[in-house]
Design a protein around this motif. Structure first.
Motif, PDB file in Angstrom:
ATOM      1  N   GLN A  83      -3.482  14.759  11.506  1.00 29.66           N
ATOM      2  CA  GLN A  83      -3.983  14.524  10.153  1.00 29.66           C
ATOM      3  C   GLN A  83      -2.938  14.877   9.104  1.00 29.66           C
ATOM      4  O   GLN A  83      -2.831  14.221   8.077  1.00 29.66           O
ATOM      5  N   SER A  94      -1.581  12.250   6.427  1.00 25.18           N
ATOM      6  CA  SER A  94      -1.629  12.562   4.995  1.00 25.18           C
ATOM      7  C   SER A  94      -0.266  12.350   4.347  1.00 25.18           C
ATOM      8  O   SER A  94      -0.178  11.892   3.210  1.00 25.18           O
ATOM      9  N   ASP A 107      -0.009   8.657   3.783  1.00 22.73           N
ATOM     10  CA  ASP A 107      -0.909   8.220   2.709  1.00 22.73           C
ATOM     11  C   ASP A 107      -0.342   8.556   1.328  1.00 22.73           C
ATOM     12  O   ASP A 107      -0.415   7.749   0.405  1.00 22.73           O
TER      13      ASP A 107
END
Length: 175
Positions: free
Chosen positions: A62, A66, A69
């Motif tokens: 994750q 991130s 993103d």
């Protein structure tokens, strides 16, 4: 024994005791607590670990996602800024009915091309329109989640290239 000899004996023994104390401190190794660099969190499955100094359990995948993103969002915002800058309204001089304007703009490594136009509808009424194209281009390598393979070290990377567009239209009445 004279008085000088008596004074030297205690001074020598004090100096010897201090030297022995320092030698004992240097010779004995200190036992430091073991350092745990990555504390594994098995509550949710494989790939989770505790953030150092906290009791917060996170997934390593994750964190990498991130990073991607955030990089994509920064690229898109830079492209949007370049597109807005490329939409420059032309000037319509007196006695003319049409005006066209083309512009290129760049912001933070992203580029855009825009075209705008004006059409005189009647004496003081003008129609205005514009359109811009931008190209989101980016690539991010992550160094936080490397994998060793038989061919070497695999470093995760993502690339993106998206065409973005914006448009505008409006009327202007001048007197």
């Amino acid at each position: 024994m004279n008085r000088r000899t008596i004074m030297r004996r205690p001074a020598r023994s004090i100096v010897a005791a201090i030297a022995a104390g320092f030698a004992a401190m240097i010779a004995t190794p200190g036992h430091a607590a073991p350092v745990e660099y990555v504390r594994i969190c098995s509550l949710y499955g494989a790939g989770f670990f505790y953030i150092p100094g906290t009791d917060t359990c996170v997934d390593a995948r994750q964190i990498v996602q991130s990073q991607y993103d955030v990089a994509r969002a920064q690229t898109r915002s830079a492209t949007g800024t370049a597109m807005a800058a490329s939409l420059v309204a032309p000037w319509l001089p007196t006695g003319t009915n049409y005006a066209i304007s083309n512009h290129w703009a760049a912001f933070d490594g992203q580029h855009a091309m825009g075209a705008s136009g004006l059409i005189r509808v009647s004496g003081n009424l003008v129609f205005s329109a514009g359109f811009a194209l931008g190209l989101d281009r980016g690539r991010l390598l992550s160094t936080t989640n490397r994998t060793q393979t038989e061919f070497g070290t695999s470093v995760p990377a993502q690339s993106w290239s998206d065409v973005r567009s914006i448009g505008r239209a409006g009327f202007m009445y001048a007197w």
